[in-house]
Design a protein around this motif. Structure first.
Motif, PDB file in Angstrom:
ATOM      1  N   THR A   1       0.771  -1.294  -0.053  1.00  0.00           N
ATOM      2  CA  THR A   1       0.000  -0.074  -0.033  1.00  0.00           C
ATOM      3  C   THR A   1       0.874   1.263   0.109  1.00  0.00           C
ATOM      4  O   THR A   1       0.295   2.435  -0.404  1.00  0.00           O
ATOM      5  CB  THR A   1      -0.863   0.019   1.187  1.00  0.00           C
ATOM      6  OG1 THR A   1      -0.148  -0.001   2.421  1.00  0.00           O
ATOM      7  CG2 THR A   1      -2.063  -1.216   1.158  1.00  0.00           C
ATOM      8  N   HIS A   2       2.030   1.126   0.426  1.00  0.00           N
ATOM      9  CA  HIS A   2       3.146   2.378   0.503  1.00  0.00           C
ATOM     10  C   HIS A   2       4.277   1.826  -0.104  1.00  0.00           C
ATOM     11  O   HIS A   2       4.571   0.810  -0.296  1.00  0.00           O
ATOM     12  CB  HIS A   2       3.170   2.908   1.904  1.00  0.00           C
ATOM     13  CG  HIS A   2       1.875   3.281   2.707  1.00  0.00           C
ATOM     14  ND1 HIS A   2       1.203   2.484   3.337  1.00  0.00           N
ATOM     15  CD2 HIS A   2       1.568   4.668   2.787  1.00  0.00           C
ATOM     16  CE1 HIS A   2       0.222   3.168   3.923  1.00  0.00           C
ATOM     17  NE2 HIS A   2       0.397   4.481   3.672  1.00  0.00           N
TER      18      HIS A   2
ATOM     19  N   THR B   1       8.443   3.716  -0.929  1.00  0.00           N
ATOM     20  CA  THR B   1       9.388   4.537  -0.348  1.00  0.00           C
ATOM     21  C   THR B   1      10.097   5.142  -1.792  1.00  0.00           C
ATOM     22  O   THR B   1      10.631   4.075  -2.356  1.00  0.00           O
ATOM     23  CB  THR B   1      10.252   3.994   0.429  1.00  0.00           C
ATOM     24  OG1 THR B   1       9.702   3.758   1.641  1.00  0.00           O
ATOM     25  CG2 THR B   1      11.474   5.204   0.841  1.00  0.00           C
TER      26      THR B   1
ATOM     27  N   THR C   1       7.370   9.101   0.859  1.00  0.00           N
ATOM     28  CA  THR C   1       6.606   8.000   0.995  1.00  0.00           C
ATOM     29  C   THR C   1       5.101   8.172   0.366  1.00  0.00           C
ATOM     30  O   THR C   1       4.791   9.612   0.363  1.00  0.00           O
ATOM     31  CB  THR C   1       6.279   7.222   2.215  1.00  0.00           C
ATOM     32  OG1 THR C   1       5.609   8.258   3.082  1.00  0.00           O
ATOM     33  CG2 THR C   1       7.557   6.644   2.821  1.00  0.00           C
ATOM     34  N   ARG C   2       4.488   7.546  -0.440  1.00  0.00           N
ATOM     35  CA  ARG C   2       2.989   7.375  -0.803  1.00  0.00           C
ATOM     36  C   ARG C   2       2.542   6.346  -0.936  1.00  0.00           C
ATOM     37  O   ARG C   2       2.980   5.192  -0.909  1.00  0.00           O
ATOM     38  CB  ARG C   2       3.240   8.371  -2.006  1.00  0.00           C
ATOM     39  CG  ARG C   2       3.919   7.559  -3.432  1.00  0.00           C
ATOM     40  CD  ARG C   2       3.853   8.356  -4.863  1.00  0.00           C
ATOM     41  NE  ARG C   2       4.502   7.582  -5.764  1.00  0.00           N
ATOM     42  CZ  ARG C   2       3.733   6.744  -6.387  1.00  0.00           C
ATOM     43  NH1 ARG C   2       2.637   6.804  -6.411  1.00  0.00           N
ATOM     44  NH2 ARG C   2       4.544   6.096  -7.527  1.00  0.00           N
ATOM     45  N   ASP C   3       1.246   6.685  -1.281  1.00  0.00           N
ATOM     46  CA  ASP C   3       0.409   5.310  -1.821  1.00  0.00           C
ATOM     47  C   ASP C   3       0.773   4.727  -3.130  1.00  0.00           C
ATOM     48  O   ASP C   3       0.960   5.557  -3.974  1.00  0.00           O
ATOM     49  CB  ASP C   3      -1.212   5.424  -1.679  1.00  0.00           C
ATOM     50  CG  ASP C   3      -1.751   5.800  -0.365  1.00  0.00           C
ATOM     51  OD1 ASP C   3      -0.913   5.454   0.693  1.00  0.00           O
ATOM     52  OD2 ASP C   3      -2.626   6.660  -0.159  1.00  0.00           O
TER      53      ASP C   3
END
Length: 351
Positions: A8-9, A11, A28-30
């Motif tokens: 789900t995430h 880096t 970090t992001r989805d």
């Protein structure tokens, strides 16, 4: 979506603008689900190349606008497949050339860009010879077409492409003269080339002493004023392969101008009736005919990886650093002290 491990995430290392290496940002992001024809690839190795060094300066030809995630190529394992993609790809290791975006723990790529990695070849080894190996193989065997018994000059024989090119040439029975700093001469000899100091003002004269009748090919990533000297090293029937403009990497102004100047110079030389030829190697040439281009990449990488697997080609890995230490990795790659390629690998908690 078909999946083996739902992530789900992600880096990522973001290049926010024209910054020094320590200006890179860890974010970090989805992670979006893969769309039709796409897969999620868990990064196991990605590289630090000259491309990223130029991108941080805003000097790489046709780079995207800031900010973006750099990373020219990647080796990893498929963890999820999108609609229309064979679910059997999940859990298998592949290589892909992305141009940007590979400095990430996970990334979404088109399934048609995946190239199989042979069992028994480590991710770092495969990454080291991915673009470098394809580039070296194609320049030697597809562009210059040097035959067994020939003699070639490799500028930067200690670099990622150069060290690979030296080994491929020697495996093909070709004599190699390679330029490098004195600290790398012992290794260049071990790879099978005759070393010449690239900082010696009489470098080209020294090369001529080893090949007084000229050489069959010169592989020049430097460009600049020395390109003409490389051209003069060729015997009749010889080939100059230019594949970079490192000499102008710190010049101010339009990033496309040095490349365009090289194009013009090579075209002028090709118009001369002297039996020599000059080419600019572009990894992306032929991509408009996507299927044929990708098939050729797969074939050439397979050739290179087979040589790695049987020990004929030893990937020159300068260092392996965690992804979140990309700034240190970039500094190391730019230090001009390393032999081979600097590799980024997953952070321990992500491995």
């Amino acid at each position: 979506m078909n999946t083996t491990t739902l992530v789900t995430h992600v880096t990522e290392i973001v290049l926010p603008g024209e910054v020094e290496p320590d200006g890179l940002r860890v974010t970090t992001r989805d992670l979006p689900d893969p769309a039709a024809g796409q897969v999620v690839l868990r990064m196991e190795a990605t590289g630090v190349a000259f491309a990223e060094q130029q991108m941080r300066r805003g000097k790489y030809y046709d780079q995207p606008p800031f900010p973006f995630v750099p990373g020219y190529d990647v080796v990893g394992t498929v963890t999820a497949t999108g609609p229309g993609v064979d679910t059997a790809l999940a859990g298998r290791r592949f290589a892909a050339v992305t141009k940007t975006g590979a400095w990430a723990s996970h990334l979404v790529v088109d399934a048609e860009d995946l190239m199989p990695v042979l069992d028994g070849v480590s991710p770092a080894a495969a990454e080291t010879v991915l673009v470098n190996g394809i580039t070296a193989w194609q320049m030697l065997h597809r562009t210059a077409k040097v035959r067994t018994g020939g003699t070639v000059v490799v500028l930067g024989a200690n670099g990622g492409v150069g060290s690979t090119l030296v080994q491929l040439a020697r495996h093909a029975g070709i004599t190699v003269i390679g330029t490098a700093s004195p600290r790398h001469h012992a290794t260049v000899r071990e790879l099978g080339a005759t070393p010449v100091d690239y900082r010696d003002p009489d470098m080209y004269a020294k090369i001529r002493e080893f090949a007084p009748d000229g050489v069959d090919a010169v592989f020049d990533h430097v460009g600049g004023a020395g390109l003409e000297q490389s051209w003069r090293l060729l015997r009749r029937g010889g080939t100059l392969v230019s594949y970079g403009t490192a000499a102008t990497k710190d010049d101010e102004g339009n990033s496309q101008l040095p490349v365009l100047k090289v194009f013009a110079r090579l075209a002028a030389w090709n118009s001369l009736p002297n039996g020599r030829s000059a080419h600019f190697y572009n990894y992306w040439a032929g991509r408009r005919r996507r299927a044929m281009w990708q098939r050729r990449l797969n074939e050439d990488l397979a050739q290179v990886l087979r040589l790695v697997a049987d020990g004929s080609l030893v990937p020159q890995i300068a260092a392996e650093l965690p992804l979140t230490e990309a700034a240190s990795a970039l500094e190391l790659a730019e230090s001009r002290t390393v032999l081979g390629k600097v590799i980024l690998v997953p952070d321990p908690h992500q491995a």
